[in-house]
Write an enzyme that holds these catalytic residues in place. Structure first.
Site, PDB file in Angstrom:
ATOM      1  N   HIS A 241      36.459  45.460  44.034  1.00  0.00           N
ATOM      2  CA  HIS A 241      37.684  44.647  44.113  1.00  0.00           C
ATOM      3  C   HIS A 241      38.613  44.888  42.925  1.00  0.00           C
ATOM      4  O   HIS A 241      39.794  44.569  42.998  1.00  0.00           O
ATOM      5  CB  HIS A 241      37.345  43.163  44.249  1.00  0.00           C
ATOM      6  CG  HIS A 241      36.912  42.485  42.987  1.00  0.00           C
ATOM      7  ND1 HIS A 241      35.592  42.322  42.635  1.00  0.00           N
ATOM      8  CD2 HIS A 241      37.625  41.912  41.987  1.00  0.00           C
ATOM      9  CE1 HIS A 241      35.509  41.673  41.482  1.00  0.00           C
ATOM     10  NE2 HIS A 241      36.730  41.420  41.066  1.00  0.00           N
TER      11      HIS A 241
ATOM     12  N   ASP B 236      30.731  45.323  46.784  1.00  0.00           N
ATOM     13  CA  ASP B 236      31.622  45.194  45.628  1.00  0.00           C
ATOM     14  C   ASP B 236      31.238  46.150  44.502  1.00  0.00           C
ATOM     15  O   ASP B 236      31.140  45.745  43.337  1.00  0.00           O
ATOM     16  CB  ASP B 236      31.658  43.757  45.117  1.00  0.00           C
ATOM     17  CG  ASP B 236      32.873  43.493  44.216  1.00  0.00           C
ATOM     18  OD1 ASP B 236      33.857  44.255  44.309  1.00  0.00           O
ATOM     19  OD2 ASP B 236      32.823  42.546  43.412  1.00  0.00           O
TER      20      ASP B 236
ATOM     21  N   SER C  66      34.772  41.423  35.689  1.00  0.00           N
ATOM     22  CA  SER C  66      34.418  42.086  36.943  1.00  0.00           C
ATOM     23  C   SER C  66      34.241  43.587  36.752  1.00  0.00           C
ATOM     24  O   SER C  66      35.109  44.258  36.193  1.00  0.00           O
ATOM     25  CB  SER C  66      35.492  41.841  38.001  1.00  0.00           C
ATOM     26  OG  SER C  66      35.548  40.489  38.349  1.00  0.00           O
TER      27      SER C  66
END
Length: 341
Positions: free
Chosen positions: A74, A104, A184
């Site tokens: 993402h 992901d 992330s």
């Protein structure tokens, strides 16, 4: 006297553990990168659409001497330009080699002449051997604070129950180590300094970290990015169903709403269009105006497992064979076609 001995022992243990963590940080931090993303979105200005430049940030980890980097899908899924910055100040542009949005995870490759210098390639650990309750730490750039460390434990394991038995069951490691925007894609390390996960997402009612974070396990990342074939679609999509699908006049129970596309990605090259009007329908935040993918190769989008069924179907096609995509665009159903590479 016994109390003094106990206090001395506890202070000694805390000191040793703190020293060990600081040593581990020095050992692994040169493998961790800050990822800067430039993407292009669209917004509505009355009856016109205009392109807008957007920037975002994430983290990643170096996994090979020739400049391969693991990160979260993402972070880079709709990126136009990707650059990575190491702790020694070296900055390189990178390309997206492959990604798997369901798990992901994504794989980057540094362009041009990558110089390892004093950077260390991260050691990949066996996440299957990671125990609940084991100490871990996460490195990344939360809210732009580069090379920030947070520590915690493995709180649990999570395997979404909707995954098909025909495909890899994606596993996430749950942790209470702080994960915030910018983390992330960053690595989760065990106390041996081995990467056992890639920071992915949090569970939160407020939007901020509340002690429940998830990282894709290293074994799953290794399998999907090294052993499985995953193309980079360059598209962010959202499965819509129920009231949302009805509100958009989708002629079937569900569909994949295209939110955004990158110009160099496969989706954009097929002519798929992303959205440009922010909206909230039935509590779901989305961008309206983009295509809704109804089916690929005859397989409709019905639930989260549809992507896997489509991937399985595409494997049956031979190189050069034509594959059709059915889309809903501005209330009309049309088709797009591509050839298997």
């Amino acid at each position: 006297m016994k109390l003094l001995k106990l206090l001395f022992f506890l202070l000694f243990v805390v000191s040793v553990q703190a020293q060990k963590l600081s040593d581990l940080y020095k050992k692994v931090n040169s493998s961790v990168v800050v990822i800067e993303i430039i993407s292009v979105g669209t917004e509505s200005n009355g009856s016109n659409r205009q392109l807008v430049k957007e920037s975002s940030q994430g983290s990643g980890v170096l996994i090979s001497e020739d400049g391969k980097i693991w990160t979260a899908a993402h972070v880079v899924q709709s990126a136009e330009v990707v650059s990575v910055e190491f702790v020694d100040g070296d900055i390189y542009e990178a390309t997206i080699v492959s990604s798997n949005p369901q798990a992901d995870v994504a794989l980057l490759q540094i362009k041009n002449n990558f110089q390892l210098k004093n950077k260390k390639v991260a050691t990949i650990g066996d996440s299957d051997k990671t125990l609940i309750g084991e100490d871990v730490f996460v490195l990344g750039a939360p809210h732009g604070f580069k090379q920030s460390l947070s520590r915690g434990i493995i709180s649990g394991r999570y395997v979404p129950d909707h995954r098909s038995n025909d495909f890899v069951k994606i596993e996430f490691l749950q942790t209470d180590a702080a994960i915030n925007p910018g983390n992330s894609g960053g690595p989760m390390f065990n106390m041996k300094g081995e990467v056992i996960g890639i920071a992915s997402r949090i569970y939160s009612a407020s939007g901020g970290f509340s002690g429940i974070g998830f990282a894709v396990s290293s074994n799953i990342a290794q399998k999907l990015l090294s052993e499985e074939e995953n193309i980079w679609t360059g598209m962010e999509g959202l499965l819509i169903t129920g009231n949302v699908a009805k509100a958009l006049n989708v002629p079937q129970e569900s569909g994949l709403l295209v939110l955004s596309t990158a110009t160099q990605g496969a989706a954009s090259k097929l002519g798929l269009q992303g959205g440009y009007v922010p909206a909230v329908i039935d509590g779901v935040e989305l961008l309206l105006g983009g295509d809704v993918i109804l089916q690929i190769a005859g397989i409709p989008f019905t639930d989260d497992n549809s992507g896997y069924l489509i991937k399985k179907k595409l494997k049956e096609f031979k190189k050069g064979e034509k594959i059709s995509i059915s889309i809903l665009r501005h209330g009309k159903i049309g088709t797009a076609e591509f050839y298997k590479q």
